[in-house]
Scaffold this motif. Structure first.
Motif: not given
Ligand code: NAP
Length: 276
Positions: A84-86, A101-105, A241-242, A248-250
């Protein structure tokens, strides 16, 4: 000229991403703008082409298009692994998945240990795929529980094919509670607004005591599942937060600039409160 980015999905009216990103652009004095476009599935191809031809730098992609856009842009290794792509960057015509990465961060921001920990993932949809992939990459031992067992098995077979992830079991909730779990992650939509009386934790199965749970749902901010965990002496974290971290990553991917996380988080909080 104003740089443009945006979100495609169907529907998109509920999304807090435009407010969150536009607040970040304002905070940094950037001439950028983020808007939301409702694109029905049957015109997805045009829904991508139009913004690209109108000079958009990139897009976020949400339900129901995250899997379908895999055929329309080149997925990077993370998107390929998850299926999947977001987030799309039109400059390279590539798509990635910042949910992982949003979840893990977010887990790391809460200082939750993952390596060699046993983690139960509830669900087998797109969010669960991102969670299982991210957790396995961090060295956690993952078990998956899903209402429809067969869907969990398909998800795990897909992750083995796409990312070489092996040894993860699909189990029942009853079996999962007998394991030495340190974290339970809700990746189902049970409890999501407006169905706030639902929980993926079915009645009759005792909730493990003193355990940390992470619920990817952020609307409502306190789900029934989170309350069940707290009532059993545990710690409960919601998914806002996720959401902010994947955004924020995008932001960083499109602009090359670190996103103002605090501003995005505060804006998201206010927007959620306003939307009820
Ligand atoms: P999805 O692909 O539609 O998958 C939904 C999953 O929920 C399936 O495993 C489904 O089980 C399960 N489910 C639905 N209703 C249930 C119920 N009443 N009881 C038990 N299980 C139930 O959805 P998704 O894209 O993975 O998203 C899942 C959740 O994660 C949503 O609430 C979404 O808002 C959230 N999410 C949050 C973030 C964030 O940034 N915080 C990011 C992505 C997703 P079956 O297979 O049995 O149907």
């Amino acid at each position: 000229m104003t740089n443009k980015v945006g979100l495609i999905g169907f529907p998109v009216t509920h999304s807090i991403s435009p407010t969150m990103h536009n607040a970040a652009f304002r905070e940094l004095g950037m001439d950028w703008e983020y808007d939301a476009m409702a694109i029905p599935p049957d015109i997805l191809k045009y829904g991508l082409r139009e913004p690209m031809q109108h000079g958009y730098i990139g897009l976020n992609v949400t339900i129901p298009h995250k899997e379908a856009v895999m055929r329309l842009v080149t997925p990077d290794p993370i998107a390929r692994a998850v299926g999947a792509i977001n987030t799309i960057d039109f400059r390279t015509n590539t798509g990635t998945n910042t949910d992982v990465q949003g979840f893990i961060d977010d887990l790391k921001a809460y200082h939750i240990p993952l390596k060699d920990q046993t983690v139960a993932v509830l669900g087998a949809g797109g969010a669960a795929r991102a969670a299982v992939y991210g957790l396995a990459r961090e060295g956690a031992t993952v078990v998956v529980v899903n209402r429809t067992m067969q869907k969990a098995q398909v998800m795990l077979a897909d992750l083995t094919m796409s990312a070489g992830i092996k040894g993860i079991e699909a189990v029942t909730l009853d079996d999962a509670v007998d394991m030495p779990l340190s974290l339970i992650v809700n990746c189902t939509s049970a409890g999501l607004y407006p169905n706030i009386a639902d929980s993926p934790w079915v009645d009759g199965v005792p909730f493990p005591r003193n355990i940390t749970v992470y619920d990817m749902i952020y609307r409502p901010m306190k789900t029934k599942f989170m309350t069940q965990a707290e009532n059993a002496g545990g710690r409960a974290l919601g998914g806002l937060g996720m959401l902010v971290r994947q955004g924020a990553l995008a932001f960083k991917l499109w602009t090359g600039i670190d996103a103002p996380f605090e501003t995005m988080y505060a804006t998201a909080l206010i927007e959620l409160a306003l939307k009820g």
